[in-house]
Design a protein around this motif. Sequence first.
Motif, PDB file in Angstrom:
ATOM      1  N   TRP A 119      -2.013 -71.195  60.042  1.00 32.16           N
ATOM      2  CA  TRP A 119      -0.701 -71.765  60.321  1.00 32.16           C
ATOM      3  C   TRP A 119      -0.100 -72.432  59.096  1.00 32.16           C
ATOM      4  CZ3 TRP A 119       0.448 -76.873  59.687  1.00 32.16           C
ATOM      5  CH2 TRP A 119      -0.619 -77.776  59.642  1.00 32.16           C
ATOM      6  N   VAL A 120      -0.939 -72.945  58.194  1.00 34.32           N
ATOM      7  CA  VAL A 120      -0.420 -73.576  56.982  1.00 34.32           C
ATOM      8  C   VAL A 120       0.308 -72.537  56.129  1.00 34.32           C
ATOM      9  CG1 VAL A 120      -1.044 -74.730  54.821  1.00 34.32           C
ATOM     10  CG2 VAL A 120      -2.147 -75.413  56.949  1.00 34.32           C
ATOM     11  N   ALA A 121      -0.281 -71.364  55.990  1.00 32.91           N
ATOM     12  CA  ALA A 121       0.345 -70.309  55.185  1.00 32.91           C
ATOM     13  C   ALA A 121       1.640 -69.825  55.835  1.00 32.91           C
ATOM     14  CB  ALA A 121      -0.621 -69.150  55.001  1.00 32.91           C
ATOM     15  N   LEU A 122       1.644 -69.707  57.144  1.00 32.67           N
ATOM     16  CA  LEU A 122       2.858 -69.254  57.831  1.00 32.67           C
ATOM     17  C   LEU A 122       3.984 -70.284  57.720  1.00 32.67           C
ATOM     18  CD1 LEU A 122       1.225 -67.649  60.983  1.00 32.67           C
ATOM     19  CD2 LEU A 122       2.044 -66.520  58.917  1.00 32.67           C
ATOM     20  N   VAL A 123       3.645 -71.559  57.837  1.00 33.57           N
ATOM     21  CA  VAL A 123       4.655 -72.616  57.674  1.00 33.57           C
ATOM     22  C   VAL A 123       5.104 -72.669  56.218  1.00 33.57           C
ATOM     23  CG1 VAL A 123       5.058 -75.109  57.812  1.00 33.57           C
ATOM     24  CG2 VAL A 123       3.861 -73.932  59.657  1.00 33.57           C
ATOM     25  N   MET A 124       4.185 -72.418  55.288  1.00 31.11           N
ATOM     26  CA  MET A 124       4.539 -72.392  53.877  1.00 31.11           C
ATOM     27  C   MET A 124       5.579 -71.313  53.599  1.00 31.11           C
ATOM     28  SD  MET A 124       2.255 -71.134  50.653  1.00 31.11           S
ATOM     29  CE  MET A 124       2.187 -69.537  51.418  1.00 31.11           C
ATOM     30  N   ILE A 125       5.402 -70.140  54.183  1.00 32.41           N
ATOM     31  CA  ILE A 125       6.371 -69.060  53.998  1.00 32.41           C
ATOM     32  C   ILE A 125       7.723 -69.462  54.589  1.00 32.41           C
ATOM     33  CG2 ILE A 125       6.954 -66.696  54.652  1.00 32.41           C
ATOM     34  CD1 ILE A 125       3.950 -66.061  54.485  1.00 32.41           C
ATOM     35  N   LEU A 126       7.705 -70.056  55.755  1.00 33.46           N
ATOM     36  CA  LEU A 126       8.941 -70.496  56.391  1.00 33.46           C
ATOM     37  C   LEU A 126       9.644 -71.561  55.556  1.00 33.46           C
ATOM     38  CD1 LEU A 126      10.855 -70.526  58.873  1.00 33.46           C
ATOM     39  CD2 LEU A 126       9.386 -72.326  59.796  1.00 33.46           C
ATOM     40  N   VAL A 127       8.909 -72.596  55.174  1.00 31.46           N
ATOM     41  CA  VAL A 127       9.499 -73.701  54.412  1.00 31.46           C
ATOM     42  C   VAL A 127       9.971 -73.218  53.033  1.00 31.46           C
ATOM     43  CG1 VAL A 127       8.944 -75.882  53.249  1.00 31.46           C
ATOM     44  CG2 VAL A 127       8.280 -75.521  55.621  1.00 31.46           C
ATOM     45  N   GLY A 128       9.182 -72.378  52.387  1.00 31.30           N
ATOM     46  CA  GLY A 128       9.575 -71.873  51.066  1.00 31.30           C
ATOM     47  C   GLY A 128      10.851 -71.062  51.109  1.00 31.30           C
ATOM     48  N   SER A 129      10.976 -70.194  52.084  1.00 30.37           N
ATOM     49  CA  SER A 129      12.184 -69.386  52.194  1.00 30.37           C
ATOM     50  C   SER A 129      13.382 -70.233  52.619  1.00 30.37           C
ATOM     51  CB  SER A 129      11.961 -68.251  53.182  1.00 30.37           C
ATOM     52  OG  SER A 129      13.040 -67.360  53.135  1.00 30.37           O
ATOM     53  N   LEU A 130      13.152 -71.162  53.543  1.00 30.93           N
ATOM     54  CA  LEU A 130      14.247 -72.042  53.961  1.00 30.93           C
ATOM     55  C   LEU A 130      14.705 -72.959  52.832  1.00 30.93           C
ATOM     56  CD1 LEU A 130      13.316 -73.038  57.617  1.00 30.93           C
ATOM     57  CD2 LEU A 130      15.171 -71.558  56.845  1.00 30.93           C
ATOM     58  N   THR A 131      13.808 -73.296  51.927  1.00 33.80           N
ATOM     59  CA  THR A 131      14.195 -74.111  50.781  1.00 33.80           C
ATOM     60  C   THR A 131      15.197 -73.359  49.910  1.00 33.80           C
ATOM     61  OG1 THR A 131      12.051 -75.216  50.789  1.00 33.80           O
ATOM     62  CG2 THR A 131      13.329 -75.355  48.770  1.00 33.80           C
ATOM     63  N   PHE A 132      14.902 -72.102  49.612  1.00 39.61           N
ATOM     64  CA  PHE A 132      15.848 -71.287  48.857  1.00 39.61           C
ATOM     65  C   PHE A 132      17.165 -71.137  49.623  1.00 39.61           C
ATOM     66  CE2 PHE A 132      12.090 -69.436  46.570  1.00 39.61           C
ATOM     67  CZ  PHE A 132      12.508 -69.748  45.288  1.00 39.61           C
ATOM     68  N   ALA A 133      17.069 -70.906  50.927  1.00 46.40           N
ATOM     69  CA  ALA A 133      18.275 -70.728  51.746  1.00 46.40           C
ATOM     70  C   ALA A 133      19.118 -72.003  51.777  1.00 46.40           C
ATOM     71  CB  ALA A 133      17.891 -70.307  53.158  1.00 46.40           C
ATOM     72  N   ALA A 134      18.480 -73.139  51.927  1.00 51.38           N
ATOM     73  CA  ALA A 134      19.217 -74.404  51.969  1.00 51.38           C
ATOM     74  C   ALA A 134      19.879 -74.700  50.627  1.00 51.38           C
ATOM     75  CB  ALA A 134      18.276 -75.546  52.361  1.00 51.38           C
ATOM     76  N   TYR A 135      19.199 -74.393  49.536  1.00 56.42           N
ATOM     77  CA  TYR A 135      19.800 -74.612  48.221  1.00 56.42           C
ATOM     78  C   TYR A 135      21.002 -73.689  48.028  1.00 56.42           C
ATOM     79  CZ  TYR A 135      19.936 -76.244  43.435  1.00 56.42           C
ATOM     80  OH  TYR A 135      20.316 -76.851  42.264  1.00 56.42           O
ATOM     81  N   THR A 136      20.880 -72.459  48.501  1.00 54.65           N
ATOM     82  CA  THR A 136      22.003 -71.524  48.426  1.00 54.65           C
ATOM     83  C   THR A 136      23.173 -72.021  49.261  1.00 54.65           C
ATOM     84  OG1 THR A 136      20.472 -69.687  48.121  1.00 54.65           O
ATOM     85  CG2 THR A 136      22.699 -69.135  48.818  1.00 54.65           C
ATOM     86  N   TYR A 137      22.892 -72.507  50.444  1.00 55.32           N
ATOM     87  CA  TYR A 137      23.943 -73.034  51.315  1.00 55.32           C
ATOM     88  C   TYR A 137      24.631 -74.227  50.664  1.00 55.32           C
ATOM     89  CZ  TYR A 137      26.213 -74.708  55.571  1.00 55.32           C
ATOM     90  OH  TYR A 137      27.127 -75.121  56.483  1.00 55.32           O
ATOM     91  N   LYS A 138      23.862 -75.074  50.021  1.00 51.68           N
ATOM     92  CA  LYS A 138      24.432 -76.228  49.316  1.00 51.68           C
ATOM     93  C   LYS A 138      25.370 -75.763  48.204  1.00 51.68           C
ATOM     94  CE  LYS A 138      22.979 -79.272  45.935  1.00 51.68           C
ATOM     95  NZ  LYS A 138      21.942 -79.687  45.080  1.00 51.68           N
ATOM     96  N   LEU A 139      24.975 -74.704  47.494  1.00 49.04           N
ATOM     97  CA  LEU A 139      25.828 -74.173  46.436  1.00 49.04           C
ATOM     98  C   LEU A 139      27.110 -73.564  46.996  1.00 49.04           C
ATOM     99  CD1 LEU A 139      23.265 -72.433  44.054  1.00 49.04           C
ATOM    100  CD2 LEU A 139      24.477 -74.579  43.693  1.00 49.04           C
ATOM    101  N   ILE A 140      27.003 -72.943  48.154  1.00 45.57           N
ATOM    102  CA  ILE A 140      28.185 -72.344  48.781  1.00 45.57           C
ATOM    103  C   ILE A 140      29.165 -73.433  49.198  1.00 45.57           C
ATOM    104  CG2 ILE A 140      28.985 -71.092  50.829  1.00 45.57           C
ATOM    105  CD1 ILE A 140      26.390 -69.430  50.603  1.00 45.57           C
ATOM    106  N   LEU A 141      28.654 -74.530  49.731  1.00 48.66           N
ATOM    107  CA  LEU A 141      29.530 -75.602  50.192  1.00 48.66           C
ATOM    108  C   LEU A 141      30.185 -76.367  49.047  1.00 48.66           C
ATOM    109  CD1 LEU A 141      27.568 -77.146  53.179  1.00 48.66           C
ATOM    110  CD2 LEU A 141      29.509 -75.576  53.236  1.00 48.66           C
ATOM    111  N   ARG A 142      29.520 -76.408  47.910  1.00 48.29           N
ATOM    112  CA  ARG A 142      30.068 -77.136  46.769  1.00 48.29           C
ATOM    113  C   ARG A 142      31.268 -76.366  46.229  1.00 48.29           C
ATOM    114  NH1 ARG A 142      26.587 -77.636  41.625  1.00 48.29           N
ATOM    115  NH2 ARG A 142      25.000 -77.725  43.235  1.00 48.29           N
TER     116      ARG A 142
END
Length: 149
Positions: A119-142
């Motif tokens: 479960w740690v690896a699966l959450v790591m994949i989720l959190v890692g991808s969401l981190t990139f997605a959230a940073y992209t979303y932040k750039l879009i909003l700026r």
Amino acid sequence: MTTEAPAVSAPADELPPAPPSRALEVVVRAAGLALAVLATVLTAALEIFLSPLRLGGVPVGAAILLAAVANVAISWFAVTTVGRRWALAPPWTVWTLIMFFAAGTRTTEGDYLISGEDWVALVMILVGSLTFAAYTYKLILRRPPVTKQ
């Protein structure tokens, strides 16, 4: 009696320093993107190796924290050095492909690098991808800076 240093004046025939060339700017941007992708490969490998880490039989979850912190840092570095929002795409793509490869490829012994039961690896994949997605979303909003003409 005070002593003053004589004023030094620049020769009249000296030109002001030239602005950096366009070629140098392109080289720096390309090197920044290459460094961001290299950092992505290294941190992704480290995250995969840290995912099964346990202390006393209890999963530590250090890979999850590393995925979040490293991916934010890599995102910031890529966008800052290249100066374009699209610079986030190559590290995100490389990181995702490494995780897909690790989750879907068996070793010679028949094991997966990332199993469906870790479960740690699966959450790591989720959190890692969401981190990139959230940073992209932040750039879009700026909004881009407004320049006066």
